[in-house]
Design a protein around this motif. Structure first.
Motif, PDB file in Angstrom:
ATOM      1  N   ILE A  59       0.848  -1.190   0.000  1.00 30.91           N
ATOM      2  CA  ILE A  59       0.000   0.000   0.000  1.00 30.91           C
ATOM      3  C   ILE A  59       0.887   1.246   0.000  1.00 30.91           C
ATOM      4  O   ILE A  59       2.103   1.147   0.117  1.00 30.91           O
ATOM      5  CB  ILE A  59      -0.981   0.020   1.202  1.00 30.91           C
ATOM      6  N   GLU A  60       0.266   2.399  -0.176  1.00 30.55           N
ATOM      7  CA  GLU A  60       1.013   3.646  -0.301  1.00 30.55           C
ATOM      8  C   GLU A  60       0.398   4.762   0.536  1.00 30.55           C
ATOM      9  O   GLU A  60      -0.671   4.593   1.131  1.00 30.55           O
ATOM     10  CB  GLU A  60       1.036   4.078  -1.777  1.00 30.55           C
ATOM     11  N   ASP A  61       1.087   5.896   0.549  1.00 31.14           N
ATOM     12  CA  ASP A  61       0.594   7.145   1.168  1.00 31.14           C
ATOM     13  C   ASP A  61       0.429   7.021   2.685  1.00 31.14           C
ATOM     14  O   ASP A  61      -0.479   7.606   3.268  1.00 31.14           O
ATOM     15  CB  ASP A  61      -0.744   7.578   0.533  1.00 31.14           C
ATOM     16  N   VAL A  62       1.318   6.230   3.321  1.00 25.79           N
ATOM     17  CA  VAL A  62       1.207   5.965   4.755  1.00 25.79           C
ATOM     18  C   VAL A  62       2.163   6.867   5.548  1.00 25.79           C
ATOM     19  O   VAL A  62       3.337   6.983   5.212  1.00 25.79           O
ATOM     20  CB  VAL A  62       1.569   4.495   5.060  1.00 25.79           C
ATOM     21  N   ALA A  63       1.645   7.479   6.597  1.00 25.91           N
ATOM     22  CA  ALA A  63       2.500   8.080   7.628  1.00 25.91           C
ATOM     23  C   ALA A  63       1.791   7.886   8.959  1.00 25.91           C
ATOM     24  O   ALA A  63       0.561   7.903   9.011  1.00 25.91           O
ATOM     25  CB  ALA A  63       2.732   9.561   7.361  1.00 25.91           C
ATOM     26  N   TYR A  64       2.550   7.647  10.010  1.00 23.64           N
ATOM     27  CA  TYR A  64       1.896   7.543  11.322  1.00 23.64           C
ATOM     28  C   TYR A  64       2.330   8.705  12.203  1.00 23.64           C
ATOM     29  O   TYR A  64       3.447   9.195  12.114  1.00 23.64           O
ATOM     30  CB  TYR A  64       2.150   6.180  11.981  1.00 23.64           C
ATOM     31  N   GLN A  65       1.360   9.147  13.011  1.00 27.33           N
ATOM     32  CA  GLN A  65       1.593  10.256  13.940  1.00 27.33           C
ATOM     33  C   GLN A  65       1.348   9.744  15.347  1.00 27.33           C
ATOM     34  O   GLN A  65       0.378   9.036  15.577  1.00 27.33           O
ATOM     35  CB  GLN A  65       0.611  11.396  13.677  1.00 27.33           C
ATOM     36  N   SER A  66       2.226  10.109  16.269  1.00 35.29           N
ATOM     37  CA  SER A  66       2.001   9.718  17.645  1.00 35.29           C
ATOM     38  C   SER A  66       2.736  10.665  18.576  1.00 35.29           C
ATOM     39  O   SER A  66       3.374  11.627  18.139  1.00 35.29           O
ATOM     40  CB  SER A  66       2.459   8.270  17.868  1.00 35.29           C
ATOM     41  N   ASN A  67       2.646  10.350  19.845  1.00 38.21           N
ATOM     42  CA  ASN A  67       3.345  11.061  20.899  1.00 38.21           C
ATOM     43  C   ASN A  67       4.323  10.059  21.494  1.00 38.21           C
ATOM     44  O   ASN A  67       3.976   8.880  21.683  1.00 38.21           O
ATOM     45  CB  ASN A  67       2.293  11.507  21.926  1.00 38.21           C
ATOM     46  N   THR A  68       5.539  10.497  21.790  1.00 38.74           N
ATOM     47  CA  THR A  68       6.598   9.569  22.183  1.00 38.74           C
ATOM     48  C   THR A  68       6.173   8.609  23.301  1.00 38.74           C
ATOM     49  O   THR A  68       6.308   7.386  23.174  1.00 38.74           O
ATOM     50  CB  THR A  68       7.849  10.360  22.622  1.00 38.74           C
ATOM     51  N   GLN A  69       5.658   9.156  24.399  1.00 36.87           N
ATOM     52  CA  GLN A  69       5.327   8.297  25.537  1.00 36.87           C
ATOM     53  C   GLN A  69       4.165   7.356  25.192  1.00 36.87           C
ATOM     54  O   GLN A  69       4.193   6.168  25.524  1.00 36.87           O
ATOM     55  CB  GLN A  69       4.979   9.157  26.756  1.00 36.87           C
ATOM     56  N   GLU A  70       3.157   7.889  24.498  1.00 37.54           N
ATOM     57  CA  GLU A  70       2.010   7.061  24.104  1.00 37.54           C
ATOM     58  C   GLU A  70       2.463   5.933  23.177  1.00 37.54           C
ATOM     59  O   GLU A  70       2.058   4.784  23.319  1.00 37.54           O
ATOM     60  CB  GLU A  70       1.022   7.989  23.396  1.00 37.54           C
ATOM     61  N   PHE A  71       3.336   6.280  22.246  1.00 34.85           N
ATOM     62  CA  PHE A  71       3.808   5.313  21.259  1.00 34.85           C
ATOM     63  C   PHE A  71       4.576   4.179  21.928  1.00 34.85           C
ATOM     64  O   PHE A  71       4.291   3.000  21.700  1.00 34.85           O
ATOM     65  CB  PHE A  71       4.711   6.033  20.249  1.00 34.85           C
ATOM     66  N   TRP A  72       5.546   4.519  22.775  1.00 34.31           N
ATOM     67  CA  TRP A  72       6.357   3.464  23.388  1.00 34.31           C
ATOM     68  C   TRP A  72       5.552   2.650  24.396  1.00 34.31           C
ATOM     69  O   TRP A  72       5.863   1.494  24.652  1.00 34.31           O
ATOM     70  CB  TRP A  72       7.633   4.042  24.003  1.00 34.31           C
ATOM     71  N   ASN A  73       4.496   3.254  24.942  1.00 33.37           N
ATOM     72  CA  ASN A  73       3.626   2.475  25.827  1.00 33.37           C
ATOM     73  C   ASN A  73       2.691   1.565  25.042  1.00 33.37           C
ATOM     74  O   ASN A  73       2.072   0.678  25.617  1.00 33.37           O
ATOM     75  CB  ASN A  73       2.840   3.398  26.760  1.00 33.37           C
ATOM     76  N   SER A  74       2.568   1.792  23.719  1.00 34.68           N
ATOM     77  CA  SER A  74       1.752   0.900  22.892  1.00 34.68           C
ATOM     78  C   SER A  74       2.581  -0.251  22.338  1.00 34.68           C
ATOM     79  O   SER A  74       2.088  -1.044  21.551  1.00 34.68           O
ATOM     80  CB  SER A  74       1.106   1.689  21.748  1.00 34.68           C
ATOM     81  N   CYS A  75       3.853  -0.320  22.752  1.00 34.17           N
ATOM     82  CA  CYS A  75       4.737  -1.385  22.245  1.00 34.17           C
ATOM     83  C   CYS A  75       4.284  -2.723  22.836  1.00 34.17           C
ATOM     84  O   CYS A  75       4.288  -2.914  24.054  1.00 34.17           O
ATOM     85  CB  CYS A  75       6.178  -1.085  22.645  1.00 34.17           C
ATOM     86  N   ALA A  76       3.872  -3.642  21.938  1.00 33.14           N
ATOM     87  CA  ALA A  76       3.277  -4.906  22.392  1.00 33.14           C
ATOM     88  C   ALA A  76       4.311  -6.022  22.474  1.00 33.14           C
ATOM     89  O   ALA A  76       4.261  -6.847  23.393  1.00 33.14           O
ATOM     90  CB  ALA A  76       2.159  -5.311  21.441  1.00 33.14           C
ATOM     91  N   ALA A  77       5.231  -6.066  21.538  1.00 33.67           N
ATOM     92  CA  ALA A  77       6.216  -7.158  21.532  1.00 33.67           C
ATOM     93  C   ALA A  77       7.326  -6.831  20.562  1.00 33.67           C
ATOM     94  O   ALA A  77       7.127  -6.091  19.588  1.00 33.67           O
ATOM     95  CB  ALA A  77       5.548  -8.454  21.110  1.00 33.67           C
ATOM     96  N   THR A  78       8.483  -7.381  20.832  1.00 31.88           N
ATOM     97  CA  THR A  78       9.593  -7.255  19.889  1.00 31.88           C
ATOM     98  C   THR A  78      10.095  -8.653  19.550  1.00 31.88           C
ATOM     99  O   THR A  78       9.982  -9.569  20.365  1.00 31.88           O
ATOM    100  CB  THR A  78      10.699  -6.328  20.457  1.00 31.88           C
ATOM    101  N   CYS A  79      10.602  -8.824  18.342  1.00 32.99           N
ATOM    102  CA  CYS A  79      11.083 -10.143  17.921  1.00 32.99           C
ATOM    103  C   CYS A  79      12.397 -10.478  18.630  1.00 32.99           C
ATOM    104  O   CYS A  79      12.989  -9.633  19.310  1.00 32.99           O
ATOM    105  CB  CYS A  79      11.267 -10.191  16.405  1.00 32.99           C
ATOM    106  N   ASP A  80      12.853 -11.700  18.449  1.00 27.76           N
ATOM    107  CA  ASP A  80      14.052 -12.149  19.161  1.00 27.76           C
ATOM    108  C   ASP A  80      15.332 -11.727  18.436  1.00 27.76           C
ATOM    109  O   ASP A  80      15.293 -11.116  17.358  1.00 27.76           O
ATOM    110  CB  ASP A  80      13.999 -13.659  19.394  1.00 27.76           C
ATOM    111  N   ALA A  81      16.469 -12.083  19.027  1.00 28.18           N
ATOM    112  CA  ALA A  81      17.774 -11.605  18.544  1.00 28.18           C
ATOM    113  C   ALA A  81      18.095 -12.062  17.125  1.00 28.18           C
ATOM    114  O   ALA A  81      18.920 -11.432  16.448  1.00 28.18           O
ATOM    115  CB  ALA A  81      18.868 -12.046  19.505  1.00 28.18           C
ATOM    116  N   SER A  82      17.440 -13.128  16.647  1.00 28.12           N
ATOM    117  CA  SER A  82      17.744 -13.595  15.286  1.00 28.12           C
ATOM    118  C   SER A  82      17.332 -12.541  14.255  1.00 28.12           C
ATOM    119  O   SER A  82      17.800 -12.564  13.123  1.00 28.12           O
ATOM    120  CB  SER A  82      17.025 -14.917  15.009  1.00 28.12           C
TER     121      SER A  82
END
Lengths: 444, 550
Positions: free
Chosen positions: B484-507
């Motif tokens: 898809i195209e024409d994408v940008a996301y807007q957020s606030n730093t603290q809100e954004f990092w608090n919405s972090c659900a999971a990160t992948c592993d070291a691989s």
């Protein structure tokens, strides 16, 4: 040593050209003296000085080119510098975009780009101006951070095809950010000059201080489309990208002809001659303008003349490299130094008086391209954003993020104010309708 | 050099640069043979001692001297032609002194003992002048001298030793590969940097360092002439603290993107030819990709994208000089104020957010043995379990937060500029439990997978940001559902990092680097890397950036 006279500079350049065995050779001397003072928290943080002259020699054999530089000017050093340029040229690949060096050129008479009082600036002068700014803020229990930078210099060119150019330039730029002690208000002012007789750091600091104290207790307003008054610092900048700067940076003919510019035409070619902006929009450049005197020649030696880029909303000219001008068979026009946007007589205060509802924007910041196809940019308001109602500033508002194209903006023109000098340009405050704010920022 | 001049020089799109003002690469064009010469360490020591002795004699309570030789090589091409080959060298000495509690700095490109001694005396007089206006004396964290030590970037092949022709051949092959695969235009570049830095201080350190960096990159443009539409796709390679070996592809360094995307990411080796072919196809696909419907989406961000978000929303706000107000007139201040740190419970992010600062990770741009004020480098936590725990600091800042040592974050981009606090590598620690990107995506009902750093903008206190990307893929009901195209996301730093659900592993862990992090007045550049694995953020506001102009 740093500011050589025309005769001194050309004597060195003639000597350089005398040493070359290349088919073509061009030498450029560039010298500068100057200094800077940086302050923050009402105290000086760093100070520096510059004093340098350098020579660049370009040697060409056929379509192969090499460049070498030096900053010593005895015969042996000059000879070595020429030899090194020639050695590099012999090793270089042929340039498919080769164009011969220019021959003799007619340049406009040098405007008042050099002012002796600017060239005479001392460390004490810088310290006094900075101290005056800091003292004003100390007295008002505000915190200032500023940067003063000045330079005096010259540029001289000569080649073995007969081109000869020389000009001196001075410049001082100053910017100051004033913040309230709790960090709830922030204001900004900036100015630049060739001649410093009008420079007064305390006067500029007072403007920034008023913006800072006036922007305390900003209220949140819903993002959306608003009528805005953009002050000149919201249109051009010398420390960041800017909306008007970005628009004019996109006036390159090659990008337009290649199909990758907002000025590219469907099916091929460019949009020169089309009306793309409000008919009150006229933007030109003129190195002889008394307010922003500039170099009368470009880096590659082409004459800089008065040139109209947008006239009554119509795209009139695009700039290009010499190679592209020849290949495309278009006028050979260099990119100019500063831009001049025509305006009226109204000050920002007058524009505010004539506004029923709107937002006054002191400055836009962190402006980045989002879509080069439409010249859509994003960025934020900063250092003084105010709500206007019935011709008066009603209250400060929290900062907004915008997503807007200068092309759309210059079609939504309500009023144009009186141009002022900023960052080497002459730019009026603009009143724009339907300027698009997309979110709120908590930043002060 | 201003940004527009740089862009004109390279023909690159804007996406890869982090700040607009580029203070030039410094340096004088030289022939390539000069690039392999080294300055004898004994010569550097004599120059440094001349500076330190002169400074002490003139009244300095502390002094350091940096004897720096900065080498750059740039090879620029477009389509079938070489545009430019530039070799530059800059050699000189910068002397910093502390007198009456104030800093003074002076530099000279005259590398004689007499000239550097004179620069030291000039620095002392500037410090004395500044001291009269100084409100609080500089308070330096103690630092022991290391004696005579050295450090070198652990490279396998010095890029300056590789013949220019080999680089030109590679870039022209990259361009050909892009054109074969449907590009209308392509420009490609290799940048190389070698900083030969000698640091000496009155603390008794004599540190000789040889630092190498490389950045191969390209920009592909695809055009639909009939509609006048054009789209670009930049390289997914990045800038690294490596030698020319970065350009020798290795299977173990390729990371396949989620099923259905065809995306390939790169760790410590880069396959530029493969990426150019993919870029051309993906740029063409962008011309006909669907335009995003704005709204809330779960975002799955690949490391080549997320690195920029980390840079802007964590790296910069945790620079202590910004927090204190020293950058107020240019880059700005920070929302991450001292009271938030002192509270001990400021929730910068969700509990899975662990962000670490370091100057050590092999292959990164920040990796050096010692910083530019003679402090041995290390690693420290910035955000632990989502809570803000520290800042990035140098010697004259450590006492502000009650720390008895510097973090080793001091850097100057040239011998002629004064060193100051710069961002170290700032990285998001990967998930200690196994989690692959396909497993992450299968739980996403309505989301967007974003690849590569694109447009970026953040306010002067680092609250509100907007990011684009190089490639966007819709995720519907746990599966990739096309570009898809024409994408940008807007957020606030603290809100954004608090919405972090999971990160992948070291691989999946890899780096995004920049050569051009800008800060200071006059502006200086700095190179820094950001490590992360693909990471999911829930419910982020996405806008549609398509517009119409007349």
């Amino acid at each position: 040593m740093a500011i050589l006279s025309k005769d001194e500079a050309q004597t060195i350049l003639k000597k350089v050209l005398g040493f070359t065995t290349a088919d073509e050779c061009e030498a450029t001397l560039n010298g500068q003296i100057g200094g800077n003072v940086r302050s923050a928290r009402n105290t000086i943080s760093t100070a520096g000085a510059v004093d340098n002259v350098s020579l660049a020699v370009e040697a060409r054999f056929g379509k192969r080119s090499g460049v070498a530089t030096c900053n010593q000017f005895d015969d042996a050093t000059l000879r070595r510098c020429v030899q090194r340029a020639e050695e590099i040229a012999k090793l270089a690949p042929e340039s498919p975009e080769y164009v011969p060096l220019l021959g003799p050129q007619q340049y406009l008479a040098a405007p008042a780009s050099f002012a002796q009082n600017t060239a005479n600036i001392t460390p004490d002068y810088r310290a006094q101006q900075t101290a005056a700014s800091m003292k004003l803020c100390d007295t008002k229990k505000l915190s200032s951070a500023g940067f003063l930078e000045d330079s005096a210099g010259f540029i001289a060119k000569r080649n073995n095809k007969g081109l000869e150019a020389y000009q001196q330039v001075t410049n001082l730029s100053y910017s100051v950010t004033v913040r309230t002690p709790e960090g709830t208000g922030s204001g900004y002012a900036t100015a630049d000059y060739n001649d410093i007789s009008k420079f007064d750091a305390a006067r500029l600091t007072q403007i920034a201080a008023d913006k800072a104290t006036g922007s305390v207790a900003a209220k949140a307003m819903e993002p959306g489309k608003y009528t805005v008054i953009l002050e000149p610092a919201a249109l051009v900048a010398n420390t960041d990208a800017s909306l008007l700067g970005a628009l004019m940076n996109a006036f390159d003919a090659r990008n337009a002809d290649e199909g990758r510019s907002f000025l590219s035409k469907k099916g091929g070619g460019n949009r020169k001659g089309e009306k793309m902006f409000d008919e009150r929009v006229t933007i030109y450049s003129d190195p002889s303008n008394a307010e922003i005197p500039d170099l009368t020649f470009s880096g590659d030696g082409r004459p800089q003349k008065k040139m109209t880029w947008i006239e009554k909303g119509v795209v009139k000219n695009l700039y290009s490299s010499r190679f592209w001008a020849q290949k495309a068979g278009i006028p050979d026009i260099p990119r100019p130094g500063g831009w001049i946007m025509e305006g009226g007589t109204q000050t920002t205060a007058d524009l505010i008086k004539g506004t029923a509802k709107g937002i006054l924007v002191t400055r836009l910041w962190y402006i980045r391209p989002v879509d080069p196809q439409t010249l859509l940019f994003t960025g934020l308001t900063r250092d003084g954003t105010f709500y206007i109602e019935n011709g008066k500033i009603k209250h400060p508002v929290k900062n907004f993020r915008f997503n807007e194209s200068p092309v759309i903006m210059l079609n939504n023109l309500e009023a144009i104010g009186k141009p002022v000098r900023l960052a080497g340009n002459l730019v009026p405050p603009l009143k724009i309708r339907d300027f698009t704010f997309t979110s709120l920022s908590d930043a002060v | 050099m201003r940004r527009r001049d740089f862009m004109g020089l390279t023909g690159l799109a804007a996406g890869s640069l982090f700040l607009p003002s580029l203070p030039g690469f410094g340096g004088t064009p030289v022939d390539v043979g000069r690039m392999l010469e080294q300055i004898d360490v004994a010569v550097k020591k004599r120059l440094a001692d001349a500076a330190l002795n002169a400074a002490k004699s003139a009244g300095a309570s502390y002094a350091d001297a940096r004897v720096g030789r900065y080498l750059n090589q740039y090879v620029f091409t477009r389509e079938k032609q070489v545009q430019n080959i530039v070799n530059t060298e800059s050699y000189g000495v910068g002397v910093r002194v502390l007198v009456n509690g104030a800093w003074g700095f002076a530099a000279t490109n005259d590398v004689s003992e007499a000239a550097v001694a004179q620069a030291a005396r000039e620095a002392v007089s500037i410090a004395k002048a500044n001291a009269r206006l100084q409100k609080e004396p500089v308070n330096l964290a103690p630092q022991r001298g290391y004696g005579e030590v050295s450090w070198k970037t652990p490279i396998e092949q010095n890029a300056f030793e590789v013949p220019v022709k080999q680089k030109v051949d590679l870039l022209l092959a990259v361009n050909a590969k892009a054109m074969e695969n449907g590009a209308n235009y392509v420009s490609s570049t290799i940048f190389q940097v070698n900083e030969q830095k000698y640091f000496a201080s009155t603390d008794g350190s004599y540190i000789d360092q040889d630092v190498h960096r490389i950045w191969p990159t390209f920009n592909v443009t695809a055009i639909d002439r009939a509609s006048g539409k054009f789209r670009t796709r930049d390289s997914l390679g990045t800038s690294m603290g490596l030698g020319y070996e970065y350009l020798t592809p290795r299977a173990q360094d390729k990371i396949a993107g989620p099923a259905g995307t065809g995306v390939v990411g790169y760790k410590l080796r880069y396959d530029m030819l493969e990426d150019a072919a993919l870029a051309a196809k993906q740029a063409k696909a962008k011309l006909t990709a669907k335009s995003v419907v704005p709204g809330k989406y779960d975002l799955v961000l690949d490391p080549d994208h997320l690195g920029l978000t980390i840079h802007e929303s964590v790296g910069h706000p945790l620079e202590l000089d910004r927090v204190l107000g020293y950058e107020a007139n240019y880059a700005g201040t920070s929302f991450a104020t001292m009271d938030k740190l002192k509270s001990g419970n400021f929730k910068y992010g969700s509990p899975v957010v662990n962000i670490v600062a370091d100057k050590l990770q092999p292959g990164t741009l920040g990796a050096v043995g010692y910083d530019d004020e003679g402090v041995k480098t290390g690693e420290w936590d910035l955000i632990k379990g989502g809570v803000l725990v520290n800042y990035e600091k140098i010697r004259d800042q450590a006492q502000v937060v009650g720390q008895d040592h510097s973090d080793g974050c001091c850097y100057a981009d040239s011998w002629s500029n004064v060193q100051f606090q710069r961002m170290p590598n700032v990285s998001l620690r990967p998930n200690p439990s196994k989690l692959r990107v396909d497993d992450m995506i299968k739980d996403v009902d309505k989301g967007i997978y974003i690849v590569g750093a694109g447009s970026y903008s953040i306010d002067q206190q680092r609250y509100n940001f907007q990011f684009g990307g190089k490639l966007f893929f819709a995720i519907e009901k746990g599966k990739i559902a096309g570009q898809i195209e024409d994408v940008a996301y807007q957020s606030n730093t603290q809100e954004f990092w608090n919405s972090c659900a999971a990160t992948c592993d070291a691989s999946d862990y890899r780096f995004l680097g920049t050569f051009f992090d800008g800060k200071g007045q006059p502006p200086q550049i700095s190179a820094v890397s950001h490590g992360s694995a693909t990471t999911r953020f829930n419910g982020v506001n996405v806008i549609n950036t398509a517009r119409k102009i007349g």
